[in-house]
Every structure is written in C-alpha cells, then in structure tokens.
Design a protein around this motif. Structure first.
Motif, short mmCIF file in Angstrom:
data_model
loop_
_atom_site.label_atom_id
_atom_site.label_comp_id
_atom_site.label_asym_id
_atom_site.label_seq_id
_atom_site.Cartn_x
_atom_site.Cartn_y
_atom_site.Cartn_z
N PHE A 1 2.07 13.55 -5.31
CA PHE A 1 2.25 12.59 -4.30
C PHE A 1 -0.30 13.16 -3.44
O PHE A 1 -1.15 11.91 -3.47
N VAL A 2 0.13 14.28 -3.51
CA VAL A 2 -1.42 14.22 -3.14
C VAL A 2 -2.43 14.71 -4.31
O VAL A 2 -3.72 13.34 -4.06
N LEU A 3 -2.00 14.86 -5.42
CA LEU A 3 -2.95 14.76 -6.32
C LEU A 3 -3.19 13.25 -6.14
O LEU A 3 -4.74 12.61 -6.94
N ASN A 4 -2.46 12.13 -6.19
CA ASN A 4 -2.72 10.94 -6.52
C ASN A 4 -3.27 10.15 -5.47
O ASN A 4 -3.92 9.39 -5.80
N LEU A 5 -3.60 10.57 -4.49
CA LEU A 5 -4.05 10.73 -3.21
C LEU A 5 -5.34 10.65 -3.18
O LEU A 5 -5.98 9.95 -2.52
N MET A 6 -6.01 11.85 -4.05
CA MET A 6 -7.20 12.13 -4.20
C MET A 6 -8.22 10.73 -4.72
O MET A 6 -8.32 10.20 -6.21
N PRO A 7 -9.79 10.51 -4.32
CA PRO A 7 -10.49 10.32 -4.57
C PRO A 7 -10.99 10.35 -5.77
O PRO A 7 -12.01 10.41 -6.53
N TRP A 8 -10.35 9.63 -6.92
CA TRP A 8 -11.12 10.12 -8.02
C TRP A 8 -11.83 8.93 -8.76
O TRP A 8 -12.03 9.52 -10.01
N GLY A 9 -12.01 8.12 -7.72
CA GLY A 9 -12.76 6.78 -8.37
C GLY A 9 -12.56 5.82 -10.05
O GLY A 9 -10.63 5.87 -10.01
N GLN A 10 -13.34 6.10 -10.21
CA GLN A 10 -13.25 5.10 -11.30
C GLN A 10 -12.95 6.35 -12.61
O GLN A 10 -13.37 5.90 -13.77
N MET A 11 -12.19 7.24 -12.33
CA MET A 11 -12.79 8.67 -13.78
C MET A 11 -11.93 8.05 -14.63
O MET A 11 -10.88 7.41 -14.22
N VAL A 12 -12.12 7.77 -16.51
CA VAL A 12 -11.13 7.60 -17.48
C VAL A 12 -10.07 8.61 -17.28
O VAL A 12 -10.24 9.90 -17.81
N GLY A 13 -9.11 8.21 -17.59
CA GLY A 13 -7.87 9.24 -18.06
C GLY A 13 -7.10 10.11 -16.74
O GLY A 13 -6.91 10.89 -17.65
N VAL A 14 -7.70 9.82 -15.46
CA VAL A 14 -7.07 10.98 -14.89
C VAL A 14 -5.42 10.23 -14.84
O VAL A 14 -4.67 9.33 -14.70
N PRO A 15 -4.48 11.22 -14.47
CA PRO A 15 -3.29 11.01 -14.97
C PRO A 15 -2.35 10.17 -13.87
O PRO A 15 -2.81 10.43 -13.00
N ASP A 16 -1.05 9.48 -13.52
CA ASP A 16 -0.52 9.63 -12.53
C ASP A 16 0.15 10.52 -12.22
O ASP A 16 1.60 10.62 -12.67
N PHE A 17 0.38 11.82 -11.62
CA PHE A 17 0.79 12.71 -11.72
C PHE A 17 2.20 12.36 -10.71
O PHE A 17 3.77 13.59 -11.37
N VAL A 18 2.55 11.45 -9.63
CA VAL A 18 3.86 11.03 -9.56
C VAL A 18 5.28 10.92 -10.87
O VAL A 18 5.54 11.51 -10.78
N ALA A 19 4.57 10.63 -11.44
CA ALA A 19 4.66 9.66 -13.03
C ALA A 19 5.17 10.97 -13.35
O ALA A 19 6.51 11.11 -13.96
N LEU A 20 4.37 11.80 -13.59
CA LEU A 20 4.27 13.17 -14.61
C LEU A 20 5.55 14.28 -14.36
O LEU A 20 6.85 14.25 -14.49
N ALA A 21 5.57 14.03 -12.40
CA ALA A 21 6.61 14.93 -11.74
C ALA A 21 7.45 14.62 -12.12
O ALA A 21 8.73 15.27 -11.79
N LEU A 22 7.63 13.04 -11.78
CA LEU A 22 9.10 12.53 -11.89
C LEU A 22 9.68 13.03 -13.34
O LEU A 22 10.91 12.78 -12.71
N VAL A 23 9.32 12.52 -13.99
CA VAL A 23 9.21 12.72 -15.97
C VAL A 23 10.07 13.94 -15.73
O VAL A 23 11.15 14.28 -16.96
N PHE A 24 9.21 14.60 -15.77
CA PHE A 24 9.82 16.55 -15.45
C PHE A 24 10.96 16.93 -15.36
O PHE A 24 11.21 17.63 -15.26
N TRP A 25 11.56 15.98 -13.23
CA TRP A 25 12.39 17.01 -12.55
C TRP A 25 13.46 15.72 -13.08
O TRP A 25 14.64 16.16 -12.99
#
Length: 169
Positions: free
Chosen positions: A23-47
């Motif tokens: 969740f904190v990684l998703n809060l980071m201000p990545w801006g309009q960077m291409v290809g920044v994954p949804d870390f929450v979705a990735l962690a949810l799928v893993f668990w």
C-alpha cells in the motif's frame, strides 16, 4: 538450488506487513511513469494464491476501498477490481502452485489484465476518456515481477525452526 522445501506457516503479522508495504509503495509519487505496477494487486494475488484462507475476498475489498480513497477515484472501482482479482486467484491457486515461477507469472498476467480491464471499463463509463496505448504495461510489469515477489514473500517461511548442520530443511 533445490526447489524441494517445506514451508513454515505464514505469519499473519508478516502478511499484514507485506500488504502495508504494498500500500505504501502504491502511495509513492511515481508520477506518469510507464509500467509502475499496482503493488497492492500483486501482493493480494500472491497471498490469495499462497494463503487463500488467510487473505480472502474481504481483505481485497478493504484494500480496494483504501486505494479508492487514496487515488480519489470512484468509490468501489479498485474494490471491485481487487475483489474479482482475488476471486479468480483463489479459484486457480491449487493449479498455479504446481508450476515453476516463470509459468506462474504467465498465470498471473491474465489476472492482472482482468483487474485493469475492469478499471478501464469503469473509467470509460464514468469519464468517457480512453487511456494511452501503454495502459496495460502495468500488468506486464507485474507479471515480470512475480518471481521476485514470490522469492521475497516466501523467504521468511523457508527458514528452519531449529538450525541443524545435519538437516538440510
């Protein structure tokens, strides 16, 4: 490297910690960077794949609501996407675990694409704006990160309870 190992039970505290970090990684201000994954979705799928009884659809729904509030999107957009993502991840969790990490990533890719497609349809219905051509690159990057995420999140479960030089597990 020997892939035959016995996993310790996953600690609920570690699961919660990993979801908070995502969740904190998703809060980071990545801006309009291409290809920044949804870390929450990735962690949810893993668990959902590794611990479907501990992290279920209700956790995905709550994380989705948190992401909706964070992103100031339509309330329920991420919640719906994460709920569907978790449902389908739990449906295939037994099958996915039989495969090596690279093949698991190929199973994760359609799940991530589905979550993004749900969000895209909701955004199109509400705003009428279509995203750029690289919109789905987030899912591809998530699938590429799957082996790294798997190794990192399974690491605490691989350690032996009692260290012994004569016992390899």
């Amino acid at each position: 490297m020997n892939n035959q190992y016995i996993l310790l039970p996953a600690s609920p505290l570690f699961i919660a910690f990993s979801l908070i970090v995502a969740f904190v990684l998703n809060l980071m201000p990545w801006g309009q960077m291409v290809g920044v994954p949804d870390f929450v979705a990735l962690a949810l799928v893993f668990w959902n794949i590794h611990q479907p009884r501990k992290v279920g659809i209700s956790v995905a729904f709550m994380m989705g609501l948190l992401m909706d509030v964070n992103e100031a999107t339509l309330l329920g957009e991420n919640a719906l996407a994460y709920t569907l993502l978790s449902y389908f991840a739990i449906m295939i969790h037994r099958r996915v675990l039989w495969f090596p990490l690279r093949t698991q990533a190929l199973h994760v890719l359609p799940l991530m694409l589905l979550a993004q497609a749900v969000q895209l349809v909701i955004q199109l219905l509400v705003t009428g704006k279509s995203p750029d051509w690289f919109y789905f690159s987030e899912s591809v990057v998530s699938a590429l990160l799957w082996p790294v995420v798997s190794v990192l999140l399974l690491a605490p479960q691989r350690r032996a309870v009692d260290r012994d030089e004569n016992r390899p597990i």
